[in-house]
Design a protein around this motif. Structure first.
Motif, PDB file in Angstrom:
ATOM      1  N   LEU A   1      -4.188  21.533  48.197  1.00  0.00           N
ATOM      2  CA  LEU A   1      -4.425  20.288  47.471  1.00  0.00           C
ATOM      3  C   LEU A   1      -5.119  20.552  46.136  1.00  0.00           C
ATOM      4  N   TRP A   2      -5.976  21.565  46.119  1.00  0.00           N
ATOM      5  CA  TRP A   2      -6.598  21.992  44.852  1.00  0.00           C
ATOM      6  C   TRP A   2      -6.613  23.514  44.860  1.00  0.00           C
TER       7      TRP A   2
ATOM      8  N   LEU B   1      -3.973  13.047  35.028  1.00  0.00           N
ATOM      9  CA  LEU B   1      -3.627  13.847  36.207  1.00  0.00           C
ATOM     10  C   LEU B   1      -2.336  13.332  36.845  1.00  0.00           C
ATOM     11  N   LEU B   2      -1.389  14.211  37.065  1.00  0.00           N
ATOM     12  CA  LEU B   2      -0.132  13.854  37.714  1.00  0.00           C
ATOM     13  C   LEU B   2      -0.009  14.552  39.061  1.00  0.00           C
ATOM     14  N   GLN B   3      -0.207  15.848  39.083  1.00  0.00           N
ATOM     15  CA  GLN B   3      -0.187  16.652  40.303  1.00  0.00           C
ATOM     16  C   GLN B   3      -1.374  17.608  40.252  1.00  0.00           C
ATOM     17  N   PRO B   4      -2.105  17.739  41.343  1.00  0.00           N
ATOM     18  CA  PRO B   4      -1.884  17.160  42.678  1.00  0.00           C
ATOM     19  C   PRO B   4      -2.285  15.687  42.754  1.00  0.00           C
ATOM     20  N   ASN B   5      -1.890  15.041  43.854  1.00  0.00           N
ATOM     21  CA  ASN B   5      -2.327  13.673  44.128  1.00  0.00           C
ATOM     22  C   ASN B   5      -2.335  13.448  45.626  1.00  0.00           C
ATOM     23  N   PHE B   6      -3.091  12.425  46.045  1.00  0.00           N
ATOM     24  CA  PHE B   6      -3.196  12.113  47.479  1.00  0.00           C
ATOM     25  C   PHE B   6      -3.623  10.663  47.618  1.00  0.00           C
TER      26      PHE B   6
ATOM     27  N   ARG C   1      -0.267  30.495  51.944  1.00  0.00           N
ATOM     28  CA  ARG C   1      -0.924  29.180  51.950  1.00  0.00           C
ATOM     29  C   ARG C   1      -0.463  28.301  50.806  1.00  0.00           C
ATOM     30  N   ASP C   2      -0.426  28.864  49.598  1.00  0.00           N
ATOM     31  CA  ASP C   2      -0.102  28.052  48.431  1.00  0.00           C
ATOM     32  C   ASP C   2       0.415  28.949  47.319  1.00  0.00           C
TER      33      ASP C   2
ATOM     34  N   GLN D   1       1.277  15.145  46.617  1.00  0.00           N
ATOM     35  CA  GLN D   1       2.106  16.153  45.967  1.00  0.00           C
ATOM     36  C   GLN D   1       1.226  17.321  45.538  1.00  0.00           C
ATOM     37  N   ILE D   2       1.670  18.505  45.905  1.00  0.00           N
ATOM     38  CA  ILE D   2       1.004  19.741  45.539  1.00  0.00           C
ATOM     39  C   ILE D   2       1.730  20.333  44.333  1.00  0.00           C
ATOM     40  N   PRO D   3       1.035  20.841  43.331  1.00  0.00           N
ATOM     41  CA  PRO D   3       1.723  21.430  42.180  1.00  0.00           C
ATOM     42  C   PRO D   3       2.752  22.475  42.606  1.00  0.00           C
TER      43      PRO D   3
END
Length: 570
Positions: free
Chosen positions: A238-239, A277-282, A64-65, A377-379
């Motif tokens: 995303l988190w 905060l830079l990543q994640p973002n949406f 998943r991540d 963007q996902i870390p």
């Protein structure tokens, strides 16, 4: 061991770079074990023999991540409780170190500078099978012993059934393999069948989709409000909370690796720059057509859990809204609080959308569509920009029509005729007419504030027109998308005031309005009035005057005689 595919993960994102494996098997052991079942060959003899078959086995899994990547592998096989990815290609080349360089990581060591490709060995391409395994037989004996560079190739599969339509967007990092390899757990043993198990995070199918009033096409009377919905699936990861300590790559806006960042077990995987905060973002961005008028402060972000879930408003602190009037562009962005709320898997949110309200100017005719863009963007992953297919854009549409008023006797055009319209023949006959809010009211009714009946008056050229009318979409071909020839609606016209000297039209007439009736100078409805007739005379004006004078004289004479009689008696 688990080879059968399980249900494919519902959400996944771009590719990961770590690979794992555990468990070794002493070569020659009589009992059949799991390692033997997958072809694992090891030897307790620290000297490379001439009788064992050498090979590389690659097992490809999806996660998943980044929190599920696990630790680095040891070159031996382990059972992995993950779904496999068939059809992935790997290029295998034998390499030679330059000078006394120790080859450990091709990501950090450069071709030609620290190693070269061994031209004595022909590169091989191997592909994972239905069990997710790619196998390279290097033969028996020491002929092909050495260091191999394994490079995962771009996912070019044509059949994506096994991964629910998802591709591996970023292949795993290249890696070196020693054949045979010293056991990581028993430093006096050799592994002749080196097992590696790279894991990938598949692309996240966020499935962006835009609708209008929850449909792919809709129409309301021009000047009235209507809603747009910008929807997507919540990207996986995303988190995330790190499952173990480690490092992940940091990508810039162009998708280049600029550095690495530490993951701390049990802590959120978040990469920050000097601004926070830079990543994640949406975020979701909608550059509205210039004919659309955005209703200030109408935008909000909603989420739901599952297909049958109910859309629920996020708190105002969960997102920001910006609107650029110069470009007519709206943007909603999740804050850190919103990322935590939406992205935490245990909250169960699967879908996210932005809703906003717009209007067009009253009497506007035509068809409007516009798209939107999702950026996230996902870390540990490259930034993503996703836009719905152009052919799936929803459409807003209105139409109009022209009336020409002429005289039956002279054929000349007539000015000052007035018309009103109704939705049905029954409404027209009952004098229930359409107003500027798109609703029908009795002609004598008191209308809401700011609302007026739609009235068209013929000008000096005999022309009158109705514009900005709501139309119907039939979707006759059931493709779910608006086609211009499928849009129309019938209206009923009533002449409510005739020009001087002419009769009113005595019955309502119908007209069919579509998306082409307002695009040209043609007349959709020609209404002809009959001239008033000459009725018979009802008596001359001179006779009436004489009668009046005679009656007056008689009255005056009667009064005079009465006065004279009284005077004489006195």
């Amino acid at each position: 061991m688990k080879f059968t595919k399980k249900n494919i993960l519902a959400q996944a994102t771009v590719a990961a770079t770590l690979f794992t494996a555990v468990g070794t098997l002493p070569f020659g052991q009589a009992v059949v074990t799991q390692a033997e079942e997958v072809g694992q060959v090891t030897s307790a003899n620290p000297t490379a023999d001439t009788t064992s078959k050498r090979s590389i086995s690659i097992w490809k899994y999806q996660v998943r991540d980044a929190s599920e990547l696990g630790e680095r592998g040891e070159g031996s096989y382990e059972t992995v409780d993950k779904d496999v990815i068939p059809g992935i290609k790997f290029k295998v080349q034998r390499v030679l170190a330059v000078g006394d360089v120790s080859l450990t990581n091709p990501r950090e060591q450069k071709l030609e500078t620290e190693y070269t490709i061994d031209s004595e060995y022909a590169e091989q391409i191997i592909t994972t099978d239905v069990n997710g395994k790619a196998y390279l037989d290097l033969g028996i004996g020491r002929t092909n012993d050495g260091i191999y560079l394994v490079t995962e190739l771009t996912d070019d599969r044509t059949d994506l059934t096994a991964t629910a339509g998802k591709r591996v967007e970023t292949p795993a990092d290249p890696f070196f393999v020693h054949v045979p390899q010293t056991s990581r757990t028993d430093l006096s043993s050799l592994i002749y069948d080196v097992q590696v198990q790279p894991k990938n995070i598949l692309e996240s199918l966020v499935n962006p989709d835009k609708t209008i009033n929850n449909l792919k096409g809709d129409s309301v009377h021009a000047g009235q409000e209507f809603q747009w919905e910008l929807a997507a699936k919540v990207p996986a990861g995303l988190w995330q909370i790190a499952a173990q300590d480690g490092t992940i790559d940091v990508y810039d806006a162009q998708g280049n690796i600029v550095r690495t960042s530490d993951m701390v077990k049990g802590e959120p995987i978040v990469i920050r720059d000097a601004t926070g905060l830079l990543q994640p973002n949406f975020s979701m961005t909608d550059q509205l057509d210039n004919q659309l008028i955005y209703k200030k402060d109408s935008a909000k972000v909603q989420v739901k859990a599952g297909e049958t879930g109910t859309w629920t408003d996020l708190e105002s602190t969960d997102y920001t809204v910006s609107f650029d009037e110069a470009t007519n562009t709206l943007k909603t962005t999740l804050t850190e609080a919103g990322l935590v709320k939406v992205g935490t898997a245990s909250n169960g949110f699967t879908d996210i959308r932005t809703v906003l309200t717009t209007t067009v100017k009253e009497n506007w005719n035509g068809i409007l569509d516009n798209n939107f863009t999702i950026n996230y963007q996902i870390p540990g992953q490259k930034p993503k920009t996703v836009t719905p297919p152009e052919e799936n854009k929803p459409k807003y549409y209105t139409g109009g029509f022209d009336i020409e008023k002429t005289a039956e006797d002279t054929k000349a055009v007539l000015a000052d005729a007035e018309f009103m319209i109704a939705f049905t023949l029954e409404d027209a006959e009952a004098e229930k007419f359409i107003a500027s809010d798109g609703k029908a009211y009795d002609k004598g009714a008191t209308l809401p504030d700011g609302v007026h009946f739609l009235v068209a008056k013929s000008d000096a050229n005999g022309r009158a027109e109705f514009d900005g009318l709501a139309l119907d979409w039939k979707d006759a071909n059931a493709d779910g998308l608006v086609q211009e020839d499928e849009v129309s609606r019938k209206y009923w016209v009533v002449e409510t005031k005739a020009p001087e000297g002419y009769e009113l039209l005595k019955a309502p007439v119908s007209v069919t309005v579509n998306l082409t009736t307002e695009k040209n100078d043609s007349v959709e409805l020609d209404i002809v009035d009959k001239p008033k007739t000459d009725l018979p005379f009802t008596g001359g004006q001179g006779t009436t005057l004489l009668v009046a004078i005679a009656l007056g004289a008689i009255t005056i004479g009667t009064v005079a005689i009465s006065v004279d009689k009284k005077r004489r008696q006195a």
